[in-house]
Write an enzyme that holds these catalytic residues in place. Structure first.
Site, PDB file in Angstrom:
ATOM      1  NE  ARG A 151      -2.585  -0.309   3.313  1.00  0.00           N
ATOM      2  CZ  ARG A 151      -3.612  -1.145   3.273  1.00  0.00           C
ATOM      3  NH1 ARG A 151      -4.698  -0.801   2.662  1.00  0.00           N
ATOM      4  NH2 ARG A 151      -3.548  -2.320   3.878  1.00  0.00           N
ATOM      5  CB  THR A 152       3.683   2.307   2.191  1.00  0.00           C
ATOM      6  OG1 THR A 152       2.916   2.035   3.348  1.00  0.00           O
ATOM      7  CG2 THR A 152       4.504   3.547   2.411  1.00  0.00           C
ATOM      8  CE  LYS A 190      24.934  -9.876  -5.359  1.00  0.00           C
ATOM      9  NZ  LYS A 190      24.981  -8.931  -6.474  1.00  0.00           N
ATOM     10  NE  ARG A 224       7.231  -0.679   5.808  1.00  0.00           N
ATOM     11  CZ  ARG A 224       5.991  -0.385   6.184  1.00  0.00           C
ATOM     12  NH1 ARG A 224       5.487   0.810   6.012  1.00  0.00           N
ATOM     13  NH2 ARG A 224       5.245  -1.290   6.736  1.00  0.00           N
ATOM     14  CG  HIS A 256       4.522   4.857   8.297  1.00  0.00           C
ATOM     15  ND1 HIS A 256       4.884   5.517   7.151  1.00  0.00           N
ATOM     16  CD2 HIS A 256       3.747   3.827   7.901  1.00  0.00           C
ATOM     17  CE1 HIS A 256       4.341   4.915   6.117  1.00  0.00           C
ATOM     18  NE2 HIS A 256       3.643   3.883   6.539  1.00  0.00           N
TER      19      HIS A 256
END
Lengths: 309, 138
Positions: free
Chosen positions: A58-59, A87, A108, A136
């Site tokens: 959604r974000t 890695k 995120r 957030h």
């Protein structure tokens, strides 16, 4: 007020009331473009990098939609599989690499403080799209925008935060932000899932009236906004106890009979059982509008941090 | 000589100074000494040793009222009271295992410090408040 061009958006605490009001007004101007009624090329030639070290569909999609609606381009990844991160590349190096490819970075990350660290390693503006259990800020701006847009103001409203107030990141941020706007807060949670005391103290210190209760039915008649959050099953060792609690925090039509006509129900989504789908058809239900509002709010922020508009 | 250390903290101060079995000068430790100002205090005396600014900041976090006396020829030549730093950079470990500073990233930890008894330190990255400052010192 700090200059917006090149500014990082890392925590709602970094934004003053004046800053937030500017974002809300800009978001309202963006709404017709976000709806597809008008078009814009204001960010043509600009590139947004979406670095999603954990999935959040959604974000990510709302940021991408916001950038594309303004004529910009998007690149990035939606999980770390197949990237250099697997890695063993550090976040600092990933960000330094990406800054050569994009004008603004949305991040995120599963670890708290990641966005602040990333911002220290790039000149490009960084927007925090959620860091672990931390901040957030664009979700909070979207919530504030929905309240302001639906009710015409935030000051003076009686806002009830309902559900898991202990672990819920969104309710912590919105409680802090609302305190700066002169709203009254009512905290409604099951025993054991109350808002952490340090946040309650912080909110009270601003002069914001705060009351607490375990009974949802007591607050419905006086609330202007019901901000409902999910109560997670895993917080309860006993499944029967969960069922009992979840049942008593369910917003349904009988409960809303007592509500003011213009009371609005919000939810950061996804919901499970805490709002009866029958509520969706009532004028109280604004949670899907709230989800849509992610786009105009993020459009406004992208324009502002890129120094356009 | 470091005076006015809260009682029980002398061994922490020795740890901060990196004093172990390999030390080449004389070290004197007095614990649970009567004090007018503090009721009880500890004192640490190390010969031929100067403190770095980072060591002074660490000591200030666990002993905000400590004084550092430089003794020359049996007389106190200089006397400084430690000052609690506003920021503690690279001297505390964040207790939040999910904090980005506990990963392999090229940054020093960074805490905002607020005076008090005891002082409070909050991580600039994840906002977590340190519960036990002496235990968090690196």
């Amino acid at each position: 007020m700090a200059s917006w061009k090149g500014r990082d958006i890392l925590s709602i605490r970094d934004l003053s009331r004046g800053d937030i009001e500017l974002v809300l007004k800009a978001a309202r101007r963006m709404a017709p473009i976000a709806e597809g009624e008008k078009s814009s090329k204001s960010l043509e030639g600009k590139i947004l990098a979406t670095l999603f070290f954990e999935p959040s569909t959604r974000t990510r999609l709302s940021f991408e939609s916001a950038m594309i609606r303004l004529g910009g381009g998007v690149l990035g990844f939606s999980n770390v599989e197949g990237t250099s991160v697997q890695k063993g590349e550090t976040l600092a190096d990933t960000v330094r690499m990406v800054e050569g490819y994009a004008d603004v970075i949305v991040l995120r990350h599963p670890h708290e403080g990641a966005a602040r660290l990333a911002a220290e390693f790039t000149e490009r503006p960084v927007i925090n799209a959620g860091d672990g259990a931390g901040q957030h800020p664009t979700q909070t701006l979207q919530d504030l925008y929905t309240i302001w847009d639906e009710r015409g103001k935030i000051e003076g409203l009686n806002i009830a935060l309902v559900g898991d107030l202990k672990y819920g990141r969104t309710v912590h941020s919105i409680a802090t932000a609302l305190a700066g706007f002169g709203a009254s807060l009512t905290l409604v949670s099951p025993p054991g899932l109350e808002m952490p005391w340090e946040i309650v103290e912080e909110v009270k210190a601003t002069g914001t009236p705060v009351s607490t209760t375990h009974r949802l039915e007591d607050v419905v008649p006086t609330a202007d906004v019901l901000y409902v959050t999910r109560i997670q099953k895993e917080r309860f060792p006993d499944p029967q106890e969960y069922q009992k609690v979840a049942g008593s925090y369910r917003v349904d039509l009988p409960l809303l009979r007592e509500a003011k006509k213009d009371m609005i129900v919000l939810h950061p989504l996804p919901r499970v059982t805490e709002i009866d789908p029958a509520v969706d058809r009532t004028p109280h239900a604004k949670y899907f509008r709230q989800a849509f509002n992610a786009v105009p709010v993020r459009m406004a922020l992208l324009e502002m941090v890129l120094g356009v508009g | 000589m470091i005076d006015h250390i809260p009682a029980g903290m002398a061994l922490k101060v020795l740890k901060i100074l990196g004093i172990d079995e390999a030390v080449s000068s004389t070290v004197t430790v007095a614990m649970h000494v009567p004090s007018k100002a503090m009721s009880w205090k500890d004192i640490v005396k190390v010969e031929d040793r100067e403190l770095s600014p980072r060591e002074v900041d660490k000591i200030a976090l666990i002993a905000p009222k400590a004084s550092v006396n430089v003794i020359r020829n049996y007389n106190v030549a200089e006397k400084h009271v430690v000052r609690l730093p506003d920021r503690a950079v690279g001297i505390l470990r964040c207790g939040n295992p999910n904090c980005i500073t506990n990963l392999r990233e090229p940054v020093e930890t960074d805490f905002f410090v607020k005076p008090g008894e005891p002082p409070r330190a909050a991580c600039r990255y994840c906002d977590r408040v340190v519960e036990d400052i002496p235990a968090a010192i690196v």
